[in-house]
Design an enzyme around this catalytic site. Structure first.
Site, PDB file in Angstrom:
ATOM      1  N   ASP A 121       0.825  -1.206   0.000  1.00 50.23           N
ATOM      2  CA  ASP A 121       0.000   0.000   0.000  1.00 50.23           C
ATOM      3  C   ASP A 121       0.861   1.258   0.000  1.00 50.23           C
ATOM      4  O   ASP A 121       1.524   1.564   0.989  1.00 50.23           O
ATOM      5  CB  ASP A 121      -0.918   0.007   1.231  1.00 50.23           C
ATOM      6  N   ASP A 151      -1.362   6.141  -6.955  1.00 48.20           N
ATOM      7  CA  ASP A 151      -1.694   5.139  -5.954  1.00 48.20           C
ATOM      8  C   ASP A 151      -1.652   3.748  -6.572  1.00 48.20           C
ATOM      9  O   ASP A 151      -2.206   3.524  -7.649  1.00 48.20           O
ATOM     10  CB  ASP A 151      -3.086   5.432  -5.390  1.00 48.20           C
TER      11      ASP A 151
END
Length: 436
Positions: free
Chosen positions: A115, A314
């Site tokens: 992440d 992201d």
């Protein structure tokens, strides 16, 4: 088949072999690092969370989009309050790619979500008060000779958004929709590929609640804050290369330190948002569809005074989300240039789809270019168009957002994305990620 410089011929249901022409250099800034790496670098394989399932490309995309909408809600939230007097930055949480690693002495192997939208490294630990089902045994710190709780006076404890002091440094880490992990902060020996690194700070989670984590046994934060793996290693660079979403056997890669190299790249500066210091913000100055530069105000993608807005890159959000007015302009221009009937069924879950002609084998689609500061990123058609003759549709894999804009991983397929935390830049270079 021929196409103009501003349009691309797309072959329905076939893998596209359109190269992305990446042009122009960028300026950068510098930032010193406090710590040097224990290792010169390492490589870790990444696996998409749906890679083991028997799904079509569209089914994979729809599953990923469902997870991505939850993540978008998390990322778009500015802060999360846990007590009336305490506010903490929001972190992203669930993601799309799992990395294999090992923890403890003797080492226990498990998979965790990679992440780039959060910092904390954590895994579920015994004794578990509230833990979700995971595919591997829950880590038992009592069986590891290298496990050590961190004191409340430690720098990593001070870096936590919320902590308390009882039996060592205790933490609560939230992911925006009130999913959370709670436990004790400790250090352990971690193994990444063939590299073993001692005294990595991590959360030993004994009370973990929320959706989106059960694909693995925890999470590895790669954000910009001091708790992240990258910050703790002191490595100035890391990169990843993500295979196509329909490449069920393809292995994506995370490369750290000296392994994170690239050629023929374009580079754009990273920018800071004091309200969300963990995220990797980019300066997006415009978007072109074919030969048309969209009429979007440059301030549309700027970080606002209250910390809202801006665009982040992201790894855990699938499709790209643009601020509402920017997406409206993009949608309008695609409708104008595609010259196909708009599909109004809404069956795909995507904001813009077109009806394929019954006998179509190829479709001419406009070239899409993201104009970042100092770098024009010209995407191959497979990174923003998905077509299925069985469904009879061809769709744009992008959506709208009322707050933060996100450059998603579908748009990053088969591109090496290098984060240089010393120069504070991100670079892009085309690649065949399943061959790295």
């Amino acid at each position: 088949m021929a196409s103009s410089a501003s349009h691309i011929i797309i072959v329905i249901l076939l893998a596209l072999a359109v190269s992305s022409a990446l042009v122009s250099p960028a300026a950068s800034t510098s930032r010193g690092l406090d710590r040097r790496p224990e290792k010169t670098g390492f490589r870790v394989s990444l696996r998409h969370v749906d890679s083991g399932g028997n799904y079509t490309k569209f089914e994979r995309l729809k599953r990923a989009m469902k997870r991505g909408k939850l993540r978008l809600q998390r990322l778009s939230a500015k802060t999360a309050s846990f007590e009336s007097s305490v506010e903490a930055p929001v972190h992203a949480g669930n993601g799309e790619f799992l990395m294999k690693l090992a923890i403890g002495t003797p080492a226990e192997t498990y998979s965790a979500i990679m992440d780039t939208g959060s910092d904390l490294i954590w895994t579920q630990c015994k004794p578990c008060k509230d833990c979700f089902d995971q595919p591997t045994p829950i880590f038992d710190p009592k069986k590891s000779s290298s496990f050590s709780k961190l004191p409340c006076s430690s720098d990593l404890c001070a870096a936590l958004p919320i902590s308390s002091c009882s039996d060592g440094c205790e933490y609560l880490y939230s992911y925006g929709d009130y999913s959370s992990t709670q436990g004790v902060l400790a250090t352990e020996t971690f193994a990444f590929g063939d590299a073993s690194v001692s005294k990595i700070g991590f959360g030993c989670g004994e009370d973990n609640d929320g959706s989106g984590f059960s694909q693995g046994a925890g999470l590895v934060g790669l954000g910009r804050g001091p708790l992240s793996l990258i910050s703790q290693l002191g490595e100035p660079k890391f990169s990843y290369c993500l295979t196509s979403i329909d490449d069920s056997k393809g292995i994506s890669s995370l490369l750290v330190g000296s392994e994170a190299t690239m050629k023929n790249a374009i580079t754009t500066p990273l920018i800071q948002n004091p309200s969300q210091p963990s995220f990797y913000y980019l300066s997006l100055e415009g978007i072109s569809v074919g030969d048309t530069l969209l009429p979007i105000e440059k301030s549309t993608f700027s970080i606002q005074d209250d910390g809202s807005g801006g665009m982040i890159i992201d790894s855990g959000t699938t499709i790209t989300y643009l601020e509402d007015s920017a997406f409206a302009a993009l949608k309008k221009e695609f409708i104008s240039q595609m010259k196909l009937d708009v599909d109004e069924s809404g069956s795909t879950g995507l904001d813009l789809c077109f009806t394929l002609p019954p006998d179509a084998s190829t479709v001419d689609v406009p070239q899409l270019v993201f104009h970042f500061e100092g770098a024009d990123l010209k995407l191959p058609a497979e990174n923003y168009i998905i077509a299925d003759s069985g469904l009879g549709v061809i769709c744009l894999t992008m959506g709208s957002s009322s707050g933060m804009s996100i450059f998603g991983n579908f748009q990053q397929q088969n591109i090496v994305v290098l984060h240089d935390l010393e120069k504070e830049t991100i670079s892009f270079a085309p690649a065949k990620c399943n061959q790295l």
